[in-house]
Design an enzyme around this catalytic site. Structure first.
Site, mmCIF file in Angstrom:
data_model
loop_
_atom_site.group_PDB
_atom_site.id
_atom_site.type_symbol
_atom_site.label_atom_id
_atom_site.label_comp_id
_atom_site.label_asym_id
_atom_site.label_seq_id
_atom_site.Cartn_x
_atom_site.Cartn_y
_atom_site.Cartn_z
ATOM 1 N N HIS A 192 -10.202 -2.457 -1.137
ATOM 2 C CA HIS A 192 -8.982 -2.016 -1.815
ATOM 3 C C HIS A 192 -9.118 -0.766 -2.677
ATOM 4 O O HIS A 192 -8.110 -0.165 -3.064
ATOM 5 C CB HIS A 192 -8.458 -3.151 -2.705
ATOM 6 C CG HIS A 192 -6.973 -3.314 -2.675
ATOM 7 N ND1 HIS A 192 -6.093 -2.256 -2.600
ATOM 8 C CD2 HIS A 192 -6.204 -4.412 -2.706
ATOM 9 C CE1 HIS A 192 -4.859 -2.702 -2.597
ATOM 10 N NE2 HIS A 192 -4.889 -4.008 -2.650
ATOM 11 N N TYR A 226 2.945 -11.384 -11.338
ATOM 12 C CA TYR A 226 2.746 -10.010 -10.858
ATOM 13 C C TYR A 226 3.343 -9.873 -9.465
ATOM 14 O O TYR A 226 3.100 -10.703 -8.595
ATOM 15 C CB TYR A 226 1.244 -9.704 -10.805
ATOM 16 C CG TYR A 226 0.863 -8.395 -10.150
ATOM 17 C CD1 TYR A 226 0.661 -7.253 -10.911
ATOM 18 C CD2 TYR A 226 0.677 -8.297 -8.770
ATOM 19 C CE1 TYR A 226 0.288 -6.046 -10.319
ATOM 20 C CE2 TYR A 226 0.308 -7.104 -8.170
ATOM 21 C CZ TYR A 226 0.114 -5.984 -8.946
ATOM 22 O OH TYR A 226 -0.245 -4.798 -8.360
ATOM 23 N N SER A 240 3.536 -6.692 -6.653
ATOM 24 C CA SER A 240 3.132 -5.323 -6.374
ATOM 25 C C SER A 240 4.309 -4.496 -5.875
ATOM 26 O O SER A 240 5.124 -4.963 -5.084
ATOM 27 C CB SER A 240 2.027 -5.330 -5.319
ATOM 28 O OG SER A 240 1.661 -4.016 -4.973
ATOM 29 N N THR A 284 0.547 1.974 -7.279
ATOM 30 C CA THR A 284 1.472 0.845 -7.381
ATOM 31 C C THR A 284 1.969 0.731 -8.815
ATOM 32 O O THR A 284 1.384 1.297 -9.739
ATOM 33 C CB THR A 284 0.793 -0.486 -7.001
ATOM 34 O OG1 THR A 284 -0.306 -0.727 -7.898
ATOM 35 C CG2 THR A 284 0.303 -0.472 -5.562
#
Length: 667
Positions: free
Chosen positions: A382, A496, A498, A509
């Site tokens: 990532h 959360y 994204s 993001t």
């Protein structure tokens, strides 16, 4: 000028209602057409009229929100998580921060941003956050997105599908590097902007002005700066902070099977794709290789703590393995061929997210994993980029392999000397390295033994019915998660979601905070007080939740959330050696940043499941999609939570929501 037009862009998107779709569209959903043209001869997927990076120079810059707006949004997000006394304390700290050290840091951040107009204020700090993390990338950071099966079932043969995916991946790479890959553009009026006529016009507009030309046609190009890290790239472990390595000269593929590592060229000396029949022959050779699994598989080291792995890597190099590691790092990508067939949903997701630790190189920018029965997935490291870039790749690969496969079930592999073309890597290991590998495997097994995953498929309604009721499908999915957690654990927790900021140069993001005062009130009404509200009152609450969630989504997509801004201010204070402002040491702040519910959504014809682990030990990781007539999600947890019960609670919540939307009261 760019900032003015970006404000106008927001206004235009809001008038059209299009911004509500920008977040998911940035992940490869509706209104974005990729390969309209017929594929050129086998080297390219297509040949775009508009150069791939044509819009990059003129993309608007990611705005830094006003500090007062950030603090207002921060407090609004804190309100449903705190009692009155806690909130008053947090409110006072926020006011002091806004008028004191926060104001100074904000002014410095704005000045710094003005000096770095080539990038965004979040790009460097966000990359540094990923690369400085010392936890294993497995479960903590890496994600997967599984491909749908090929609709022509005979093409799901492991060898056939692997060959076609390798060929399509090379074609994608060559199309990208030749500047022939269609730019990513969000079209609000495709009939005007997604046309051959517009593309022939815009290609002659200078790159420094091209974004504005697209904007005038209600089209919004997206950032593509991450694409160069897709191929020939690896995350290299270093003590304290990792590095990203890219070497575009590499022409070879890394293949893993049974923990053994192989290499062969998939691009020839002239830069052309090696003949598909030869690639098929080489893969067949690997699949037929009787070499047993190594007693000490090197790949499991990439699952270790990053400092530990950095130290072991140095010892590997000292033992004479530098050239082999360099070949691994410079490989175009990694193809993992697994000998097991998929047993069920849980097995598929666990295999694609972590596997057995031995048949993976988790540090590659991405790997394609193929099981014995042809189930496929992309596994993403990532730090270099976000899911939207990987999804564009997957969309193109799925389209190319299913519509224009280069090898077929009846294809005959080329009569070539694969034994000479394919190289199996053998590493020199001493007892210390062997012990390091053994320890890494033990740590890996311990970590994944605490991990579990389950899935939900709600078949009683989806996007069509929600839109007919004038509700945001994403808002309702998020509300169901809030209700589900309240039903199971009796509380509202930090959540959360994204959101891509790819509409801006070097955007990454932003966070949407789905746990709001509106969702808290609505969840309590549905879960705790179902008989105390009329159907009309419950429907009104659903609409309030939807409206506010839509506002949060719009703000986040246009760079006006608060999380990245506060992150950048904290990063700046740390980089200056300043004491951490009291806002960040507020007892309420850690719980605000402890995302018990970590969520992400995408919908694509190429993808069946996406998955990731929770971001905290007592959390849930939720990958979800709202389809036309059903809603699905992939939920993971560790032992601190009961994932199976949570899935049942979310299903019950969706049932209640759709019952109310149909005009029926809750029993």
């Amino acid at each position: 000028m760019a900032s003015l037009l970006s404000v106008q862009c927001v206004a235009s998107l809001r008038r059209s209602g299009g911004l509500a779709h920008l977040r998911t569209t940035a992940l490869g959903v509706s209104k974005r057409n990729y390969s309209k043209k017929e594929a050129s001869p086998s080297e390219y997927l297509h040949q775009s009229v508009v150069p791939s990076m044509h819009y990059q120079k003129s993309l608007p810059r990611l705005p830094i929100p006003k500090l007062e707006d950030t603090m207002r949004r921060y407090l609004a997000a804190q309100r449903p998580l705190l009692d009155d006394d806690q909130f008053r304390t947090t409110e006072k700290l926020a006011q002091d921060f806004q008028s004191g050290v926060g104001k100074q840091l904000h002014e410095e951040l704005v000045a710094q941003d003005k000096r770095n107009k080539h990038t965004s204020y979040i790009s460097g700090p966000w990359s540094d956050m990923y690369l400085s993390a010392r936890d294993s990338v497995v479960l903590n950071f890496n994600t997967f997105m599984s491909f749908n099966p090929d609709p022509n079932t005979e093409y799901n043969n492991q060898l056939v599908r692997a060959t076609n995916m390798v060929c399509s991946a090379v074609r994608f790479m060559k199309t990208l590097r030749a500047g022939l890959l269609e730019p990513e553009v969000f079209h609000l009026n495709p009939a005007k902007s997604d046309t051959d006529g517009f593309k022939r016009f815009i290609r002659w507009v200078p790159s420094s002005l091209s974004w504005y030309g697209a904007y005038m046609m209600n089209a919004y190009p997206l950032d593509m700066s991450q694409y160069f890290r897709l191929f020939n790239s690896t995350r290299i472990p270093k003590c304290g902070r990792d590095e990203l390595f890219t070497n575009e000269k590499g022409r070879h593929l890394l293949v893993m099977r049974k923990g053994n590592m192989y290499m062969f060229d998939i691009v020839d000396r002239d830069g052309n794709l090696v003949k598909p029949a030869e690639i098929q022959s080489h893969l067949q050779y690997i699949l037929s290789d009787p070499t047993p699994a190594p007693a000490f598989p090197i790949g499991v080291l990439t699952s270790e703590n990053r400092d530990v792995w950095a130290g072991v890597r140095e010892k590997l190099i000292a033992a004479g393995n530098a050239e082999k590691l360099n070949r691994v790092d410079s490989a175009i990508f990694c193809l993992s061929l697994d000998d097991d067939s998929v047993q069920d949903h849980s097995h598929l997701c666990r295999n694609m997210l972590h596997g057995d630790g031995c048949n993976r190189w988790y540090d590659k920018s991405f790997s394609i994993i193929l099981t014995k029965d042809g189930q496929a997935a992309a596994h993403l490291e990532h730090s270099w980029g976000d899911g939207r870039t990987m999804l564009r790749f997957q969309n193109e690969i799925f389209k190319d392999t299913t519509e224009q496969p280069l090898v077929h079930p009846g294809s005959v592999a080329a009569a070539v000397d694969s034994a000479s073309a394919v190289r199996r890597l053998e590493f020199r290991l001493d007892s210390e390295l062997e012990n390091g590998i053994k320890t890494a495997k033990e740590n890996f097994d311990s970590a994944v033994s605490k991990f579990t995953i389950d899935a939900l498929e709600f078949k009683k309604g989806g996007k069509k019915q929600l839109k007919k009721s004038k509700l945001s499908p994403d808002a309702i999915a998020q509300l169901a998660f809030q209700m589900g957690f309240l039903r199971q654990y009796g509380e509202t927790v930090a959540t959360y979601e994204s959101c891509s900021t790819a509409a801006f140069k070097h955007g990454r993001t932003e966070t949407i905070r789905p746990a709001t005062s509106f969702t808290k009130q609505c969840s309590h009404a549905f879960v705790c007080q179902p008989g105390q509200h009329s159907v009309e009152q419950l429907q009104a609450m659903l609409h309030e939740c939807s409206k506010y969630h839509g506002q949060l989504t719009k703000e986040a997509a246009m760079g006006h959330g608060f999380d990245r801004h506060l992150f950048a201010l904290r990063y700046l204070a740390n980089s200056k050696g300043q004491p951490l402002p009291r806002l960040y040491t507020d007892p309420a702040n850690p719980s605000m940043s402890k995302y018990i519910l970590a969520t992400s959504t995408l919908t694509s014809p190429a993808v069946s499941y996406m998955g990731f682990a929770p971001v905290v030990p007592d959390g849930f990781g939720i990958g979800y999609a709202v389809h036309n007539d059903w809603i699905g999600c992939n939920v993971s947890s560790y032992l601190a939570r009961n994932v199976h019960e949570f899935v049942q609670c979310v299903h019950k919540s969706l049932e209640d929501i759709f019952t109310v939307l149909e005009g029926n009261s809750l029993s």
